[in-house]
Scaffold this motif. Structure first.
Motif, PDB file in Angstrom:
ATOM      1  N   ARG A   1       0.835  -1.212   0.000  1.00 50.72           N
ATOM      2  CA  ARG A   1       0.000   0.000   0.000  1.00 50.72           C
ATOM      3  C   ARG A   1       0.866   1.255   0.000  1.00 50.72           C
ATOM      4  NH1 ARG A   1      -3.020  -3.114   3.581  1.00 50.72           N
ATOM      5  NH2 ARG A   1      -2.110  -2.045   5.390  1.00 50.72           N
TER       6      ARG A   1
ATOM      7  N   ARG B   1       1.142   4.116  -2.933  1.00 47.16           N
ATOM      8  CA  ARG B   1       0.904   5.528  -2.634  1.00 47.16           C
ATOM      9  C   ARG B   1       2.107   6.382  -3.059  1.00 47.16           C
ATOM     10  NH1 ARG B   1       2.416   8.326   1.776  1.00 47.16           N
ATOM     11  NH2 ARG B   1       2.855   6.434   2.930  1.00 47.16           N
TER      12      ARG B   1
ATOM     13  N   ASN C   1       1.761   9.263  -5.962  1.00 52.81           N
ATOM     14  CA  ASN C   1       2.070  10.651  -5.623  1.00 52.81           C
ATOM     15  C   ASN C   1       3.339  11.155  -6.288  1.00 52.81           C
ATOM     16  OD1 ASN C   1      -0.038  11.646  -3.759  1.00 52.81           O
ATOM     17  ND2 ASN C   1       0.564   9.824  -2.614  1.00 52.81           N
TER      18      ASN C   1
END
Length: 185
Positions: free
Chosen positions: A75, A79, A83
């Motif tokens: 996860r 992310r 980003n």
């Protein structure tokens, strides 16, 4: 950096672990000029340092070094990619294994920094297979290049083309890399 750690973002090196509490690191997302900010905690910093050493590690392997479960690691990595903190993942190839054992560090000086000519030079540098990295810099040089070649003759031919096809290149200096102490991004 006395215990601090640095992260090379492809845009520049950002100190990510040190004396600044609540450090906010800035990264460029993809090729856009839009700057994004993202809070990085100690787990993010640990993961970034590990995947910079070897981005092919599995989440299970990373979990052996970071106090998180493999699913939490997946996860976080997702992310970080979404980003733009992790721009891409690539392999670091040994130049000797692909017939380019000679490493040259080149400083280029441009006579005048006209935007159209700078864009032409950047495009030319990006298209050259022997130019492994090119940096637009401040100081005496305008660009610093990392070039690999099978021999000095190949390098000399490349630099001859550089000067003849880019008339605003005023001069260049070359440093021969004797050995690699550290290679990575």
């Amino acid at each position: 950096m006395s215990g601090d750690q640095a992260l090379n973002t492809g845009v520049g090196t950002v100190q990510v672990d040190g004396v600044v509490p609540g450090l906010r690191a800035h990264f460029l997302h993809g090729r856009s000029a839009k700057l994004r900010a993202m809070e990085l905690d100690r787990f993010d910093r640990q993961l970034l340092n590990l995947v910079q050493q070897d981005c092919g590690q599995t989440a299970d392997r990373l979990a052996e070094h970071v106090a998180l479960s493999p699913s939490a690691i997946q996860r976080r990595l997702r992310r970080l990619r979404e980003n733009g903190v992790i721009e891409r993942e690539s392999a670091i190839v040994d130049p000797r294994a692909v017939g380019r054992p000679t490493l040259f560090i080149v400083s280029l000086q441009v006579e005048r920094e006209r935007p159209d000519l700078m864009a032409q030079l950047r495009k030319w540098l990006a298209a050259q297979e022997h130019v492994q990295q090119a940096f637009y810099v401040t100081g005496e040089a305008d660009f610093v290049l990392v070039v690999t070649a099978p021999d000095a003759e190949t390098y000399d031919a490349l630099m001859g083309r550089l000067v003849s096809e880019n008339p605003k290149v005023g001069r260049f200096t070359t440093t021969l890399g004797m050995s690699v102490v550290k290679r990575g991004l």
